[in-house]
Design a protein around this motif. Sequence first.
Motif, PDB file in Angstrom:
ATOM      1  N   MET A 104      42.619  30.533  38.258  1.00 35.58           N
ATOM      2  CA  MET A 104      44.039  31.051  38.740  1.00 35.58           C
ATOM      3  C   MET A 104      44.351  30.961  39.870  1.00 35.58           C
ATOM      4  O   MET A 104      43.834  31.407  40.811  1.00 35.58           O
ATOM      5  CB  MET A 104      44.007  31.912  37.851  1.00 35.58           C
ATOM      6  N   CYS A 105      46.016  31.115  40.297  1.00 43.24           N
ATOM      7  CA  CYS A 105      46.302  31.335  41.393  1.00 43.24           C
ATOM      8  C   CYS A 105      48.229  31.385  40.783  1.00 43.24           C
ATOM      9  O   CYS A 105      48.841  30.199  40.662  1.00 43.24           O
ATOM     10  CB  CYS A 105      46.115  30.243  42.782  1.00 43.24           C
ATOM     11  N   GLU A 106      48.273  32.607  40.535  1.00 45.56           N
ATOM     12  CA  GLU A 106      49.811  33.205  40.813  1.00 45.56           C
ATOM     13  C   GLU A 106      50.869  31.939  42.335  1.00 45.56           C
ATOM     14  O   GLU A 106      50.091  32.349  42.738  1.00 45.56           O
ATOM     15  CB  GLU A 106      50.387  34.391  40.846  1.00 45.56           C
ATOM     16  N   GLY A 107      51.956  32.059  41.753  1.00 47.37           N
ATOM     17  CA  GLY A 107      52.857  31.121  42.745  1.00 47.37           C
ATOM     18  C   GLY A 107      52.986  32.069  44.263  1.00 47.37           C
ATOM     19  O   GLY A 107      53.629  31.904  44.786  1.00 47.37           O
ATOM     20  N   LYS A 169      33.352  49.129  40.317  1.00 48.93           N
ATOM     21  CA  LYS A 169      32.889  48.197  41.809  1.00 48.93           C
ATOM     22  C   LYS A 169      33.155  46.210  41.609  1.00 48.93           C
ATOM     23  O   LYS A 169      32.252  45.370  41.042  1.00 48.93           O
ATOM     24  CB  LYS A 169      31.529  48.160  41.532  1.00 48.93           C
ATOM     25  N   TRP A 170      34.483  46.159  41.158  1.00 52.07           N
ATOM     26  CA  TRP A 170      34.737  44.781  41.330  1.00 52.07           C
ATOM     27  C   TRP A 170      35.231  44.575  42.788  1.00 52.07           C
ATOM     28  O   TRP A 170      35.400  45.166  43.522  1.00 52.07           O
ATOM     29  CB  TRP A 170      36.248  45.046  40.753  1.00 52.07           C
ATOM     30  N   PHE A 171      35.029  42.996  42.706  1.00 49.93           N
ATOM     31  CA  PHE A 171      34.955  42.072  44.193  1.00 49.93           C
ATOM     32  C   PHE A 171      36.097  41.073  44.111  1.00 49.93           C
ATOM     33  O   PHE A 171      36.169  41.278  45.284  1.00 49.93           O
ATOM     34  CB  PHE A 171      33.952  41.263  44.035  1.00 49.93           C
ATOM     35  N   THR A 172      37.096  41.474  43.629  1.00 53.86           N
ATOM     36  CA  THR A 172      37.895  40.132  43.248  1.00 53.86           C
ATOM     37  C   THR A 172      39.252  40.190  43.162  1.00 53.86           C
ATOM     38  O   THR A 172      40.253  41.260  42.218  1.00 53.86           O
ATOM     39  CB  THR A 172      37.314  38.662  42.075  1.00 53.86           C
ATOM     40  N   GLN A 173      39.939  39.525  43.188  1.00 57.46           N
ATOM     41  CA  GLN A 173      41.310  38.905  42.227  1.00 57.46           C
ATOM     42  C   GLN A 173      41.653  38.117  42.410  1.00 57.46           C
ATOM     43  O   GLN A 173      40.799  37.083  42.222  1.00 57.46           O
ATOM     44  CB  GLN A 173      42.369  39.290  43.947  1.00 57.46           C
ATOM     45  N   THR A 174      42.810  37.858  41.273  1.00 57.54           N
ATOM     46  CA  THR A 174      43.071  36.829  39.610  1.00 57.54           C
ATOM     47  C   THR A 174      43.060  35.780  41.239  1.00 57.54           C
ATOM     48  O   THR A 174      42.085  34.292  40.388  1.00 57.54           O
ATOM     49  CB  THR A 174      44.392  36.635  39.835  1.00 57.54           C
ATOM     50  N   LEU A 175      43.104  34.918  42.120  1.00 57.43           N
ATOM     51  CA  LEU A 175      43.651  34.638  42.304  1.00 57.43           C
ATOM     52  C   LEU A 175      42.215  33.456  43.040  1.00 57.43           C
ATOM     53  O   LEU A 175      42.215  32.745  43.604  1.00 57.43           O
ATOM     54  CB  LEU A 175      44.718  34.038  44.080  1.00 57.43           C
ATOM     55  N   THR A 176      41.482  34.688  43.445  1.00 57.45           N
ATOM     56  CA  THR A 176      39.635  34.020  43.302  1.00 57.45           C
ATOM     57  C   THR A 176      39.163  33.035  42.299  1.00 57.45           C
ATOM     58  O   THR A 176      38.096  32.728  42.353  1.00 57.45           O
ATOM     59  CB  THR A 176      38.893  35.178  43.955  1.00 57.45           C
ATOM     60  N   VAL A 177      39.665  33.472  40.864  1.00 56.70           N
ATOM     61  CA  VAL A 177      38.709  32.639  39.666  1.00 56.70           C
ATOM     62  C   VAL A 177      38.400  32.138  39.608  1.00 56.70           C
ATOM     63  O   VAL A 177      39.569  31.186  39.308  1.00 56.70           O
ATOM     64  CB  VAL A 177      38.644  34.202  38.499  1.00 56.70           C
ATOM     65  N   MET A 178      37.467  31.815  38.785  1.00 57.74           N
ATOM     66  CA  MET A 178      37.161  30.108  38.136  1.00 57.74           C
ATOM     67  C   MET A 178      36.333  30.811  37.349  1.00 57.74           C
ATOM     68  O   MET A 178      35.073  31.509  37.280  1.00 57.74           O
ATOM     69  CB  MET A 178      36.497  28.658  38.846  1.00 57.74           C
ATOM     70  N   PHE A 201      38.733  39.101  31.900  1.00 58.76           N
ATOM     71  CA  PHE A 201      37.678  39.452  33.105  1.00 58.76           C
ATOM     72  C   PHE A 201      36.190  40.669  31.478  1.00 58.76           C
ATOM     73  O   PHE A 201      35.280  39.894  31.582  1.00 58.76           O
ATOM     74  CB  PHE A 201      37.693  39.902  34.211  1.00 58.76           C
ATOM     75  N   TYR A 202      37.151  40.992  31.193  1.00 59.20           N
ATOM     76  CA  TYR A 202      36.109  42.021  30.087  1.00 59.20           C
ATOM     77  C   TYR A 202      35.356  40.853  29.020  1.00 59.20           C
ATOM     78  O   TYR A 202      34.385  40.907  28.405  1.00 59.20           O
ATOM     79  CB  TYR A 202      36.665  42.820  29.562  1.00 59.20           C
ATOM     80  N   GLU A 203      36.015  39.835  28.159  1.00 59.23           N
ATOM     81  CA  GLU A 203      36.075  38.722  27.521  1.00 59.23           C
ATOM     82  C   GLU A 203      34.892  37.779  28.002  1.00 59.23           C
ATOM     83  O   GLU A 203      33.809  38.284  27.317  1.00 59.23           O
ATOM     84  CB  GLU A 203      37.504  38.329  26.579  1.00 59.23           C
ATOM     85  N   LEU A 204      35.320  37.656  29.045  1.00 60.08           N
ATOM     86  CA  LEU A 204      34.287  36.605  29.266  1.00 60.08           C
ATOM     87  C   LEU A 204      32.908  37.080  30.433  1.00 60.08           C
ATOM     88  O   LEU A 204      31.728  37.036  29.600  1.00 60.08           O
ATOM     89  CB  LEU A 204      34.760  36.527  30.853  1.00 60.08           C
ATOM     90  N   LEU A 205      32.770  38.832  30.320  1.00 51.08           N
ATOM     91  CA  LEU A 205      31.744  39.048  31.393  1.00 51.08           C
ATOM     92  C   LEU A 205      30.997  39.787  29.131  1.00 51.08           C
ATOM     93  O   LEU A 205      29.518  39.954  30.180  1.00 51.08           O
ATOM     94  CB  LEU A 205      32.155  40.124  32.704  1.00 51.08           C
ATOM     95  N   LYS A 206      31.168  39.847  28.583  1.00 47.06           N
ATOM     96  CA  LYS A 206      29.957  39.219  27.277  1.00 47.06           C
ATOM     97  C   LYS A 206      29.334  39.145  27.324  1.00 47.06           C
ATOM     98  O   LYS A 206      28.564  38.752  26.312  1.00 47.06           O
ATOM     99  CB  LYS A 206      31.235  40.284  26.272  1.00 47.06           C
ATOM    100  N   HIS A 207      30.089  37.704  27.651  1.00 48.01           N
ATOM    101  CA  HIS A 207      29.126  36.005  27.189  1.00 48.01           C
ATOM    102  C   HIS A 207      28.347  35.701  28.724  1.00 48.01           C
ATOM    103  O   HIS A 207      27.309  35.016  28.392  1.00 48.01           O
ATOM    104  CB  HIS A 207      29.969  35.348  26.802  1.00 48.01           C
ATOM    105  N   GLY A 208      28.068  36.683  29.781  1.00 45.26           N
ATOM    106  CA  GLY A 208      27.409  36.001  30.784  1.00 45.26           C
ATOM    107  C   GLY A 208      28.024  37.214  32.316  1.00 45.26           C
ATOM    108  O   GLY A 208      28.904  38.105  32.260  1.00 45.26           O
TER     109      GLY A 208
END
Length: 322
Positions: A104-107, A169-178, A201-208
């Motif tokens: 993801m990366c916004e314009g 304790k979050w490390f990131t912004q949307t543009l960095t995520v895969m 991110f909540y939904e994803l991190l429930k699975h890993g």
Amino acid sequence: MKDETIVPDKHPLMVTIRCITYNHEPYIRQCLEGFVMQKTSFRFEAIVHDDASTDGTAAIIREYAEKYPDIIKPIYETENQYSKHDGSIRRIMNAYTHGKYVAMCEGDDYWTDPYKLQKQVDFLESHPDYVMCSHRFDQYYEDRHRLEKEKDDTFQGADYDLQNLIGGKWFTQTLTVMYRRSALDLKRYERYGMSMDIILFYELLKHGKGYCFPEAMGVYRYHNGGVWSEVSQNRRRLVEFKARLAIYNVERSDMAARFILYQFAKAMSRRWMLKQWRMMVKVFRILKKHYGSWFVTKLMFDKLVLNTNVKWEEISEIKMIS
């Protein structure tokens, strides 16, 4: 009869980049350059959604789509979808997302490392127990024309999980995520009713778990037209509460309740809380169910009368009654 056997694609689509843009004429070229400069051993595409921009954003996207048709896949809206607040952008982007992984990366943001996608895909391919990865980022302040480099030279990379997200304790912004597309249950995700990255991110991190690379491979831009970077603290706090309530309405869990509680470790004015009294009543009822009447009464008294916050480091130690 003619043999119509389908020959498998030797180069299957590995990554779909999701880019949402609106009136980003001064910035979109830099964003698109970050996509097309990627050097990979696999095929990737960028779905660039222009949400009925009124400036020259769409013209620049057309220029890149014509020059890089295998990468830039544009969507041009004639009616602004974001203003509908009905999840239409999410549904549109989901329909066009086909890669094994999603970036993801916004314009108005941009990538600076031509091997960003390759590094992240290599990591996720070799670590099947991870659902996402991210990286550090620099920050650009448009009004001052100043780039601030990532300052933490001691950071060597780190794992993170749902507890990290909940505890701030979050490390990131949307543009960095895969993230791994197979890790996202779209039907369940739709139930949250809001298009917020923190819900994703909540939904994803429930699975890993996730991993944050130590390298800064992109730039987050602060400017007056930014949907999030320039919002007031009160507006941001309201959206954060609504996102957590949306999560709780689906999850109904102790962990989702704790996610709401952590908001009381953040600064918020008493006047603002009183103005949002309807929402606070909902919050009170949820926290009462999980922490008890005495605790929540004291929490509200401390905040509204004494103007003190819950101590951030102590929240995880607070016992629940459920």
